[in-house]
Design a protein around this motif. Structure first.
Motif, short mmCIF file in Angstrom:
data_model
loop_
_atom_site.label_atom_id
_atom_site.label_comp_id
_atom_site.label_asym_id
_atom_site.label_seq_id
_atom_site.Cartn_x
_atom_site.Cartn_y
_atom_site.Cartn_z
N ASP A 28 1.48 -2.05 6.68
CA ASP A 28 0.35 -2.58 5.89
C ASP A 28 -0.64 -1.48 5.53
O ASP A 28 -1.17 -1.46 4.41
CB ASP A 28 -0.37 -3.69 6.67
CG ASP A 28 0.38 -5.01 6.64
OD1 ASP A 28 1.08 -5.27 5.64
OD2 ASP A 28 0.29 -5.78 7.62
N ARG A 29 -0.88 -0.56 6.48
CA ARG A 29 -1.83 0.53 6.20
C ARG A 29 -1.27 1.47 5.14
O ARG A 29 -2.01 1.93 4.25
CB ARG A 29 -2.15 1.29 7.49
CG ARG A 29 -3.06 0.52 8.45
CD ARG A 29 -3.59 1.40 9.55
NE ARG A 29 -2.55 1.81 10.48
CZ ARG A 29 -2.15 1.11 11.53
NH1 ARG A 29 -2.71 -0.07 11.79
NH2 ARG A 29 -1.20 1.56 12.33
N ILE A 30 0.02 1.78 5.23
CA ILE A 30 0.65 2.64 4.21
C ILE A 30 0.59 1.96 2.85
O ILE A 30 0.25 2.57 1.83
CB ILE A 30 2.10 2.96 4.59
CG1 ILE A 30 2.15 3.81 5.86
CG2 ILE A 30 2.82 3.69 3.45
CD1 ILE A 30 3.55 4.03 6.40
N ASN A 31 0.91 0.67 2.83
CA ASN A 31 0.88 -0.09 1.59
C ASN A 31 -0.52 -0.13 0.99
O ASN A 31 -0.70 0.08 -0.22
CB ASN A 31 1.38 -1.51 1.86
CG ASN A 31 1.44 -2.35 0.60
OD1 ASN A 31 1.96 -1.94 -0.42
ND2 ASN A 31 0.89 -3.56 0.68
N ALA A 32 -1.53 -0.36 1.84
CA ALA A 32 -2.91 -0.43 1.35
C ALA A 32 -3.35 0.91 0.78
O ALA A 32 -4.04 0.96 -0.25
CB ALA A 32 -3.84 -0.86 2.49
N TRP A 33 -2.96 2.01 1.43
CA TRP A 33 -3.34 3.34 0.94
C TRP A 33 -2.71 3.61 -0.42
O TRP A 33 -3.38 4.11 -1.33
CB TRP A 33 -2.92 4.40 1.93
CG TRP A 33 -3.49 5.76 1.61
CD1 TRP A 33 -4.65 6.29 2.08
CD2 TRP A 33 -2.92 6.74 0.72
NE1 TRP A 33 -4.85 7.54 1.54
CE2 TRP A 33 -3.82 7.84 0.70
CE3 TRP A 33 -1.77 6.79 -0.06
CZ2 TRP A 33 -3.57 8.98 -0.07
CZ3 TRP A 33 -1.52 7.91 -0.83
CH2 TRP A 33 -2.41 8.99 -0.83
N MET A 34 -1.43 3.27 -0.56
CA MET A 34 -0.76 3.52 -1.83
C MET A 34 -1.34 2.65 -2.94
O MET A 34 -1.48 3.09 -4.08
CB MET A 34 0.74 3.26 -1.69
CG MET A 34 1.47 4.26 -0.81
SD MET A 34 1.41 5.96 -1.43
CE MET A 34 2.39 5.83 -2.93
N THR B 206 6.59 3.64 -1.58
CA THR B 206 5.87 2.38 -1.77
C THR B 206 6.81 1.18 -1.85
O THR B 206 6.63 0.19 -1.13
CB THR B 206 5.01 2.43 -3.04
OG1 THR B 206 4.15 3.57 -2.98
CG2 THR B 206 4.17 1.17 -3.18
N LYS C 139 -4.38 1.64 -3.16
CA LYS C 139 -5.72 2.13 -3.47
C LYS C 139 -5.70 3.48 -4.16
O LYS C 139 -6.47 3.73 -5.09
CB LYS C 139 -6.55 2.21 -2.19
CG LYS C 139 -8.00 2.61 -2.43
CD LYS C 139 -8.79 2.58 -1.13
CE LYS C 139 -10.26 2.98 -1.39
NZ LYS C 139 -11.05 2.96 -0.14
N HIS C 140 -4.80 4.37 -3.69
CA HIS C 140 -4.85 5.75 -4.15
C HIS C 140 -3.64 6.19 -4.97
O HIS C 140 -3.64 7.30 -5.49
CB HIS C 140 -4.99 6.70 -2.95
CG HIS C 140 -6.20 6.45 -2.11
ND1 HIS C 140 -7.48 6.73 -2.56
CD2 HIS C 140 -6.33 5.92 -0.86
CE1 HIS C 140 -8.35 6.40 -1.60
NE2 HIS C 140 -7.69 5.92 -0.58
N GLY C 141 -2.61 5.35 -5.06
CA GLY C 141 -1.36 5.78 -5.69
C GLY C 141 -1.54 6.22 -7.13
O GLY C 141 -1.11 7.31 -7.51
#
Length: 228
Positions: free
Chosen positions: A193-199, A22, A201-203
Motif C-alpha cells: 500500500d505504501r509503495i502504491n501510494a508513493w507511485m 506499479t 502521488k509521485h509517479g
C-alpha cells in the motif's frame, strides 16, 4: 567490468517504472490469494517485450548508428533535435501542471488509466505490452544501457546475454515483492500500500522530470549548433 557495474544500476532504475513496479504491485494487492500465474505472465511479457525491443535496437545499431550520427551532426539534424528538446520540456510542464495535478486528484491522468486496467478483462499480457509502449520513449536508462552494450567490444552472444540479464534485473524487485506476498500473505499489504501510494502521488511527477531533463539536454547540446 564497466558494463557489469553500470547495467545492473541502470536496470534497477528501470525497475521503478509504472510497467515494472506499479502495475505488479496492483496485481499483488488484489484481495484474496495472490494469483501467481497472472503476475508471472505479466512480468514475463513485459520483460520479453523490452528484450525484443533491445534486440532490434542492437541489431540496427551496426548500420543505423553511423547514419543517425551523421544526420544528427547536420544543421537540419541539430534543428530537429532542438525542436524535439523544446517539445519535451513543454510536455514535462504539462505532465506536472496545476491542471494535471487537479485531474489526478479527481481520479484522472495516466495513473488512473493504468488503474482501470487492473480491474479490466484485458489479458495481463496485453496490459504489459501496452504499458511498455507507453513507457518506451521515457525509459532513458534502458536506452543508455543498450548504447553501452552496442558500443562495447562484446560478441553478439555476450551482448544478447547482457541484454537478457538487464531485463531480468529490471523485474527482480517485483519478483521479490511477489515472493514476500506469497510467503507472508496479507502481512505485506501495508508495504504494498505504501509503495502504491508513493507511485500514485509521485509517479507522474517523476516522469515529468525525466522528460524535462532529456529535453534540456537536447536543447543545451544543439542550441549553439543550429545553422552551423
Amino acid at each position: 567490468m564497466e558494463l557489469l557495474l553500470a547495467l545492473p544500476a541502470l536496470a534497477l532504475a528501470d525497475s521503478l517504472s509504472y510497467g515494472t513496479l506499479t502495475i505488479p504491485v496492483w496485481l499483488l494487492l488484489e484481495p484474496g490469494r495472490v494469483r501467481g500465474r497472472r503476475v508471472f505472465t505479466y512480468l514475463l511479457t513485459i520483460a520479453a517485450f523490452y528484450f525484443a525491443i533491445g534486440l532490434g535496437l542492437l541489431w540496427s545499431a551496426g548500420w543505423l548508428l553511423p547514419f543517425a550520427i551523421d544526420a544528427a551532426e547536420s544543421p537540419a539534424g541539430h534543428l530537429v533535435l532542438l525542436v524535439t528538446g523544446i517539445a519535451l520540456v513543454i510536455w514535462s510542464f504539462a505532465l506536472d501542471s496545476k491542471g494535471a495535478k487537479a485531474k489526478r486528484a479527481n481520479g484522472g491522468g495516466l495513473m488512473a488509466k493504468l488503474g482501470k486496467w487492473r480491474t479490466s478483462d484485458k489479458p495481463v499480457a496485453t496490459v504489459a505490452v501496452a504499458a511498455g509502449l507507453i513507457e518506451l520513449l521515457t525509459m532513458l536508462p534502458y536506452l543508455v544501457g543498450i548504447g553501452l552494450i552496442s558500443s562495447s567490444d562484446a560478441s553478439p552472444a555476450t551482448s544478447i546475454g547482457l541484454l537478457a540479464g538487464y531485463c531480468l534485473v529490471m523485474v527482480l524487485p517485483a519478483l521479490a515483492l511477489f515472493g514476500l506476498r506469497a510467503a507472508l500473505g496479507s502481512r505485506v499489504e501495508g508495504l504494498l500500500d505504501r509503495i502504491n501510494a508513493w507511485m500514485l502521488k509521485h509517479g507522474e511527477s517523476a516522469l515529468s522530470w525525466v522528460v524535462g531533463i532529456l529535453g534540456v539536454v537536447l536543447i543545451v547540446n544543439n542550441l549553439n549548433l543550429v545553422g552551423n
